[in-house]
Design a protein around this motif. Sequence first.
Motif, short mmCIF file in Angstrom:
data_model
loop_
_atom_site.label_atom_id
_atom_site.label_comp_id
_atom_site.label_asym_id
_atom_site.label_seq_id
_atom_site.Cartn_x
_atom_site.Cartn_y
_atom_site.Cartn_z
N LEU A 65 -44.63 24.70 4.99
CA LEU A 65 -44.29 23.30 4.75
C LEU A 65 -44.80 22.44 5.90
N PRO A 66 -45.28 21.24 5.62
CA PRO A 66 -45.89 20.43 6.69
C PRO A 66 -44.91 20.09 7.82
N GLY A 67 -43.63 19.94 7.51
CA GLY A 67 -42.69 19.54 8.55
C GLY A 67 -42.11 20.68 9.36
N ARG A 68 -42.42 21.91 9.01
CA ARG A 68 -41.82 23.06 9.69
C ARG A 68 -42.85 23.76 10.56
N LYS A 69 -42.33 24.49 11.55
CA LYS A 69 -43.20 25.21 12.47
C LYS A 69 -43.60 26.55 11.88
N TRP A 70 -44.72 27.02 12.33
CA TRP A 70 -45.21 28.34 11.91
C TRP A 70 -44.53 29.40 12.78
N ASP A 71 -43.96 30.40 12.13
CA ASP A 71 -43.21 31.40 12.88
C ASP A 71 -44.09 32.37 13.66
N VAL A 72 -45.40 32.30 13.50
CA VAL A 72 -46.32 33.17 14.25
C VAL A 72 -46.66 32.50 15.58
N MET A 73 -46.47 33.23 16.66
CA MET A 73 -46.73 32.67 17.98
C MET A 73 -48.23 32.66 18.27
N VAL A 74 -48.62 31.68 19.08
CA VAL A 74 -50.03 31.56 19.42
C VAL A 74 -50.48 32.69 20.35
N ASP A 75 -49.54 33.35 21.02
CA ASP A 75 -49.91 34.43 21.94
C ASP A 75 -50.58 35.59 21.21
N LEU A 76 -50.31 35.76 19.93
CA LEU A 76 -50.92 36.87 19.19
C LEU A 76 -52.43 36.70 19.04
N PHE A 77 -52.92 35.50 19.18
CA PHE A 77 -54.35 35.24 19.02
C PHE A 77 -55.11 35.35 20.34
N ILE A 130 -67.22 22.28 15.62
CA ILE A 130 -65.92 21.86 16.17
C ILE A 130 -66.07 21.82 17.69
N PRO A 131 -66.06 20.65 18.30
CA PRO A 131 -66.27 20.59 19.76
C PRO A 131 -65.04 21.09 20.52
N ALA A 132 -65.24 22.12 21.30
CA ALA A 132 -64.14 22.69 22.08
C ALA A 132 -64.71 23.70 23.06
N ASN A 133 -63.87 24.14 23.96
CA ASN A 133 -64.24 25.16 24.93
C ASN A 133 -64.20 26.53 24.25
N ASN A 134 -65.36 27.14 24.06
CA ASN A 134 -65.42 28.44 23.38
C ASN A 134 -65.67 29.58 24.36
N LYS A 135 -65.32 29.39 25.63
CA LYS A 135 -65.54 30.43 26.64
C LYS A 135 -64.24 30.95 27.25
N GLY A 136 -63.14 30.27 27.04
CA GLY A 136 -61.86 30.72 27.59
C GLY A 136 -61.05 31.48 26.57
N ARG A 137 -60.31 32.47 27.05
CA ARG A 137 -59.51 33.29 26.13
C ARG A 137 -58.38 32.49 25.50
N ASN A 138 -57.75 31.62 26.28
CA ASN A 138 -56.65 30.83 25.73
C ASN A 138 -57.17 29.76 24.77
N SER A 139 -58.32 29.20 25.09
CA SER A 139 -58.87 28.14 24.24
C SER A 139 -59.27 28.70 22.87
N ILE A 140 -59.94 29.83 22.86
CA ILE A 140 -60.37 30.42 21.58
C ILE A 140 -59.17 30.80 20.72
N GLY A 141 -58.18 31.41 21.33
CA GLY A 141 -56.99 31.80 20.57
C GLY A 141 -56.24 30.60 20.03
N CYS A 142 -56.13 29.54 20.84
CA CYS A 142 -55.43 28.34 20.38
C CYS A 142 -56.18 27.67 19.22
N LEU A 143 -57.50 27.61 19.28
CA LEU A 143 -58.27 26.98 18.22
C LEU A 143 -58.14 27.74 16.90
N PHE A 144 -58.23 29.05 16.94
CA PHE A 144 -58.09 29.83 15.70
C PHE A 144 -56.66 29.74 15.16
N TRP A 145 -55.67 29.68 16.06
CA TRP A 145 -54.29 29.55 15.61
C TRP A 145 -54.07 28.21 14.91
#
Length: 306
Positions: free
Chosen positions: A194-206, A165-180
């Motif tokens: 459901l595909p049309g609804r948002k995930w209630d888990v925030m990306v900040d937790l990652f 998966i091509p992406a920046n794997n050295k930044g803390r925000n980038s790694i957390g966003c990719l896993f989220w």
Amino acid sequence: MAAAAGQAPAELSQREQDMQMLLAADAHLGTKNCDFQMERYVYKRRTDGIYIINLGKTWEKLQLAARVIVAIENPQDIIVQSARPYGQRAVLKFAQYTGANAIAGRHTPGTFTNQMQTSFSEPRLLILTDPRTDHQPIKESALGNIPTIAFCDTDSPMRYVDIGIPANNKGRNSIGCLFWLLARMVLQMRGTILPGRKWDVMVDLFFYRDPEEAKEQEEEVAGAPEYAAITDYAAAGQWGGDQWTSDVAAPPPVAGGDWPVAEAPAAGGDGWDQAGAPVAPEGVATAPVAATGWDAAAQPAPQGWE
């Protein structure tokens, strides 16, 4: 024009929202070096020498990786691993929400090959954060024929990596966003979200959190004083006039009747006359008063100095 003037713009699609999140997390920034197998994922090169990753291909590879993860019947057969400190929290959160096993920290050699170890396991899928840092589990997965998914930067080696998966794997925000994003895609494909609804888990937790910063925040929260409710002391009727007088007992009466009042002495003509003694009450003996030597009749004898 796509929309007429004065009309609200159309809502962004899920893919466009994910692309904006990846841009905000700097997932498109690579390094100044580029591996020959990563050239297909590079969009352009900046003037300072940093390669820019094509986020469209990144999103497509995230979808492909999510389909492979969903194809595993038992989520416990999936191992998510990260030796980088920035990816350890994201790995644990990903394993928590998808049901996979997480290995955060140093990889013990022989985990996938040595059957005598207590931590020996034979996973059906391996997900890594950085192929360069996690080189040991990649070698062992190649010996055990374990398919491998890895987040690859522009300078990451692609050997023994099945899905990169091509992406920046050295930044803390980038790694957390990719896993989220990967965890949300997996849950959407499983039908949990459901595909049309948002995930209630925030990306900040990652995102990675510095232990010192987290400790300072906890100390600030614990050190804040908790003030109790203040009683309104100015309430009506609380400071009434009878509050202090009702509990105080009256002084006892003095025995023996009233005290006699002495008559005031008469003032002399020159103001230096001897004050008259007060009149003693009846039945009380008085002691004689000694002469003070200041009588007006007693004049000193002349000394001849006049």
